[in-house]
Motif scaffolding. Structure first.
Motif, PDB file in Angstrom:
ATOM      1  N   LYS A  43      75.695 -73.918   7.673  1.00  0.00           N
ATOM      2  CA  LYS A  43      76.472 -74.946   8.375  1.00  0.00           C
ATOM      3  C   LYS A  43      75.881 -76.315   8.072  1.00  0.00           C
ATOM      4  O   LYS A  43      74.703 -76.447   7.745  1.00  0.00           O
ATOM      5  N   ASP A  44      76.713 -77.341   8.229  1.00  0.00           N
ATOM      6  CA  ASP A  44      76.259 -78.712   8.063  1.00  0.00           C
ATOM      7  C   ASP A  44      75.200 -79.039   9.113  1.00  0.00           C
ATOM      8  O   ASP A  44      75.221 -78.495  10.220  1.00  0.00           O
ATOM      9  N   ILE A  45      74.277 -79.937   8.791  1.00  0.00           N
ATOM     10  CA  ILE A  45      73.172 -80.245   9.702  1.00  0.00           C
ATOM     11  C   ILE A  45      73.609 -81.076  10.909  1.00  0.00           C
ATOM     12  O   ILE A  45      72.866 -81.191  11.881  1.00  0.00           O
ATOM     13  N   GLY A  46      74.807 -81.663  10.874  1.00  0.00           N
ATOM     14  CA  GLY A  46      75.256 -82.509  11.980  1.00  0.00           C
ATOM     15  C   GLY A  46      74.728 -83.926  11.848  1.00  0.00           C
ATOM     16  O   GLY A  46      74.170 -84.322  10.817  1.00  0.00           O
ATOM     17  N   HIS A  51      68.931 -85.683  20.975  1.00  0.00           N
ATOM     18  CA  HIS A  51      69.208 -85.432  22.386  1.00  0.00           C
ATOM     19  C   HIS A  51      70.440 -84.573  22.627  1.00  0.00           C
ATOM     20  O   HIS A  51      70.793 -84.323  23.781  1.00  0.00           O
ATOM     21  N   MET A  52      71.098 -84.123  21.551  1.00  0.00           N
ATOM     22  CA  MET A  52      72.356 -83.401  21.719  1.00  0.00           C
ATOM     23  C   MET A  52      72.332 -82.066  20.983  1.00  0.00           C
ATOM     24  O   MET A  52      71.385 -81.736  20.283  1.00  0.00           O
ATOM     25  N   TYR A  53      73.434 -81.328  21.149  1.00  0.00           N
ATOM     26  CA  TYR A  53      73.516 -79.949  20.676  1.00  0.00           C
ATOM     27  C   TYR A  53      74.476 -79.866  19.488  1.00  0.00           C
ATOM     28  O   TYR A  53      74.509 -80.756  18.654  1.00  0.00           O
ATOM     29  N   ALA A  54      75.222 -78.768  19.379  1.00  0.00           N
ATOM     30  CA  ALA A  54      76.149 -78.584  18.268  1.00  0.00           C
ATOM     31  C   ALA A  54      77.073 -79.800  18.168  1.00  0.00           C
ATOM     32  O   ALA A  54      77.482 -80.348  19.205  1.00  0.00           O
TER      33      ALA A  54
END
Length: 531
Positions: A43-46, A51-54
Motif C-alpha cells: 500500500k501507499d505510505i500515505g 498524529h493520524m491513522y490510515a
C-alpha cells in the motif's frame, strides 16, 4: 608487420580496454546500488502524518518520527527522546527530562515547547483518539524548562508509558511541519521528524525514497537510501524480488505462504520467520443477521478445522490459535477451553437452533431463509483469501453458505467500523498494545471489535470492566477483571482465533543485518547493509 595483422591487434587491444572500462563501470554502478536498500510494500505510505491513522502506513511513520520512550526487549520501557523521567507517588504526574541537542531533520531544535505543541495538536483532536485511553486520561501538560516536560493525568493509568511507545499518535513533528492553524488532524506541511530517515522523493502509489537524516542523534543507518516500491500484487512482488529489483521482503502478509515456501525451498535466498507477534482472528458480528445467534457463532467455531489449515496452508510458519491472545500475553493465561474442531457438534448446534439441511442445495434453512453469511477480506491480503476459502469449504460441509467479499483497504476498514459484515478478519496488534490498548479500543467503533460485540447482552458490563481495569492500582482486582473480560468474549464466540501470526523475511545473499521487529507493523532497517 602486415597492415591487416596490425589492424587486428589494435582492434583486440581496443576491445580489451572497452571490456575493462565496462567492468569498472559495472563495479562502480554496483557499488552505488549497494548504497540503496530496496524493499516493497502493498500500500501507499500515505501523507506521513505522525498524529493520524490510515492511509498513513505505520512502518513509514516509525522511520521518520520518534517517541519519548521506547518499547525494548522483554517489554522493558527504555529512554528515547526522554533520557529519564519521574513519577509522582500517586501515579498521576510524569515529568520527562528530554535529551539535549537533538535536532529535527530540518535542523530545528527538539525541546519541551515543541513536545507540548505536539501533545496539544493530538489532544485537540481527542475524539479521533478516544479509543486509546491515554488521550482520555491526560488532564494537562506543562513546560518546566527548555528540556523538562510534565504530563498530569486524571487518574493513575498504569499503561501510560506503554502507550507512549506506540507508533502513533504520540510522536513528534518539527515546528515547520505544522500547518498554520496547528491542526494536524487536517494534514501537515512536511514530514519533519527526529528519526533516522527523511522522505526525499515520493510518487503516490508507486514509490517512496528515504535518505539518511544528517541530523540524527542516534546510530545512523548502514545504507544511504531506502526505496519503498509500492506493489499491490503479491505475484508481481515475488517476480520483482527474483529479478533483484527488490532486495528484501519483510513483514506480515506481503507474500503468500506458497510463495514463501517456494522461495525458501529454492535455497537460493535467505529466509526467516519471527516469533509469534499477534493473533490472526476473524470477528463474528453478534449484532447482525444470523451471527447474532450464539449457536451459529459456536457452530462456525467447531466447523473450522484449523489444524488442517495450519498443516497444509502455513507450512509450519504459524501456530494454531485457540484464544484471542496467546497465553504469554500479560493477564491472558486463563486455561480457557478451546472451541475446537468438532464436526458433529457443529451440526448438532445448528439442528438445535432450528436450521435444517435441505437435500436440494446442501445448505440449511429456517423459516424459508437460507443460512447465508458474508466474510469480508482485504483484497491485497493473499493469506486472508486462502483462509477464507478454507473456511468456506468447511462451513459448506455443515450446511452454511459463506460468501467471500473482497474489498480494497479503505472499504475493508470502513466495514469494520460500520459493522457491515457477518464475519471479517481482525488481527490483534501484538506488543505493546496487548492486552490493555486492544481492549481499550473495543469501546469505540474504531475497529471491528466494537461492532462484533455490540449485540452481546453484557456489552455494557464488558466496557465498564475495561474502563476499570485500566485505572485500578490493585493488581489482584486487575487480574480478576481481565479474566472476566477475556473469558466472556471467549465463551460468547465473537472471535474465531486462527493462528498466532509471524513476520516473514526473504532476502538476497548480499543483504546482511536483517532483524525482526519487537513491535508489529514496523520495519527495522537501520542495521541492514548490502555487501
Amino acid at each position: 608487420m602486415k597492415p591487416h595483422i596490425l589492424i587486428k591487434q589494435l582492434l583486440i587491444v581496443l576491445l580489451s580496454l572497452s571490456l575493462v572500462a565496462c567492468s569498472e563501470s559495472d563495479t562502480e554502478d554496483e557499488a552505488v546500488d549497494r548504497e540503496r536498500l530496496t524493499v516493497s510494500w502493498n500500500k501507499d505510505i500515505g501523507n506521513m502524518n505522525p498524529h493520524m491513522y490510515a492511509p498513513n502506513e505505520m512502518f513509514a511513520q516509525d522511520m521518520v518520527y520518534e517517541s519519548l520512550v521506547r518499547y525494548g526487549e522483554n517489554g522493558q520501557i527504555e529512554p528515547w527522546l526522554a533520557k529519564d523521567w519521574d513519577i509522582s507517588d500517586d501515579g498521576k504526574e510524569y515529568t520527562f527530562h528530554l535529551r539535549e541537542n537533538i535536532k529535527y531533520s530540518d535542523g530545528s531544535d527538539f525541546n519541551a515547547t515543541n513536545v507540548k505543541n505536539n501533545f496539544e495538536a493530538i489532544l485537540n483532536n481527542a475524539d479521533r483518539h478516544s479509543w486509546l485511553e491515554i488521550t482520555n486520561q491526560i488532564d494537562s501538560t506543562s513546560i518546566i524548562d527548555e528540556n523538562t516536560f510534565k504530563v498530569t493525568l486524571h487518574d493513575s493509568y498504569y499503561p501510560f508509558l506503554q502507550d507512549l511507545t506506540l507508533v502513533r499518535p504520540f510522536r513528534f513533528l518539527g515546528e515547520k511541519g505544522f500547518p498554520a492553524d496547528n491542526n494536524t488532524a487536517e494534514g501537515i506541511e512536511s514530514p519533519i521528524g527526529t528519526g533516522p530517515w527523511v522522505l526525499s522523493e515520493y510518487k503516490k502509489s508507486q514509490y517512496a525514497i528515504f535518505k539518511q537524516n544528517e541530523h540524527y542523534w542516534g546510530e545512523k543507518p548502514q545504507v544511504e537510501e531506502l526505496e519503498v516500491r509500492i506493489i499491490p500484487d503479491e505475484e508481481a512482488r515475488v517476480i520483482a524480488f527474483e529479478n533483484k529489483e527488490i532486495d528484501l521482503i519483510l513483514g506480515s502478509d506481503l507474500i503468500s505462504l506458497n510463495s514463501f515456501k517456494y522461495l525458501r525451498d529454492t535455497e537460493k535466498y535467505q529466509t526467516g520467520i519471527s516469533d509469534p507477534l499477534a493473533t490472526r482472528t476473524i470477528a463474528l458480528n453478534s449484532n447482525k443477521g444470523f451471527t447474532q445467534n450464539l449457536a451459529v457463532r459456536k457452530s462456525i467455531q467447531h466447523a473450522f478445522d484449523k489444524q488442517a489449515l495450519i498443516d497444509h496452508l502455513f507450512y509450519g510458519t504459524e501456530q494454531k490459535a485457540d484464544t484471542l491472545f496467546a497465553s504469554n500475553v500479560p493477564y491472558s493465561d486463563l486455561d480457557l477451553t478451546p472451541l475446537d474442531y468438532d464436526f458433529e457438534k457443529s451440526k448438532a448446534l445448528l439442528d438445535e437452533a432450528g436450521w435444517k439441511q435441505k437435500n436440494n442445495s446442501g445448505f440449511r434453512e429456517k423459516d424459508g431463509e437460507l443460512l447465508e453469511l458474508n466474510l469480508v477480506i482485504n483484497a491485497t491480503d493473499t493469506i486472508q483469501k486462502s483462509i477464507a476459502e478454507t473456511l468456506q469449504g468447511d462451513l459448506q460441509k455443515v450446511g452454511i453458505r459463506l460468501n467471500i467479499i473482497s474489498e480494497e483497504n479503505q472499504s475493508y476498514l470502513q466495514r469494520q467500523k460500520s459493522g457491515d459484515f457477518h464475519l471479517i478478519f481482525n488481527t490483534t496488534w501484538g506488543a505493546p498494545y496487548e492486552p490493555h490498548t486492544f481492549l481499550s479500543s473495543m469501546r469505540q467503533p474504531a475497529h471491528a471489535d466494537y461492532q462484533a460485540q455490540l449485540g452481546l447482552p453484557m456489552k455494557k458490563k464488558i466496557d465498564q470492566k475495561i474502563h476499570d481495569v485500566l485505572l485500578t492500582t490493585d493488581e489482584k482486582r486487575r487480574q480478576e477483571m481481565y479474566a472476566y473480560i477475556l473469558r466472556t468474549l471467549h465463551e460468547q464466540a465473537v472471535y474465531l482465533p486462527v493462528s498466532y501470526s509471524s513476520n516473514m523475511a526473504v532476502y538476497h545473499d548480499y543483504v546482511d543485518g536483517v532483524e525482526f521487529p519487537n513491535i508489529n507493523y514496523t520495519l527495522p532497517t537501520e542495521r541492514i547493509e548490502l555487501k
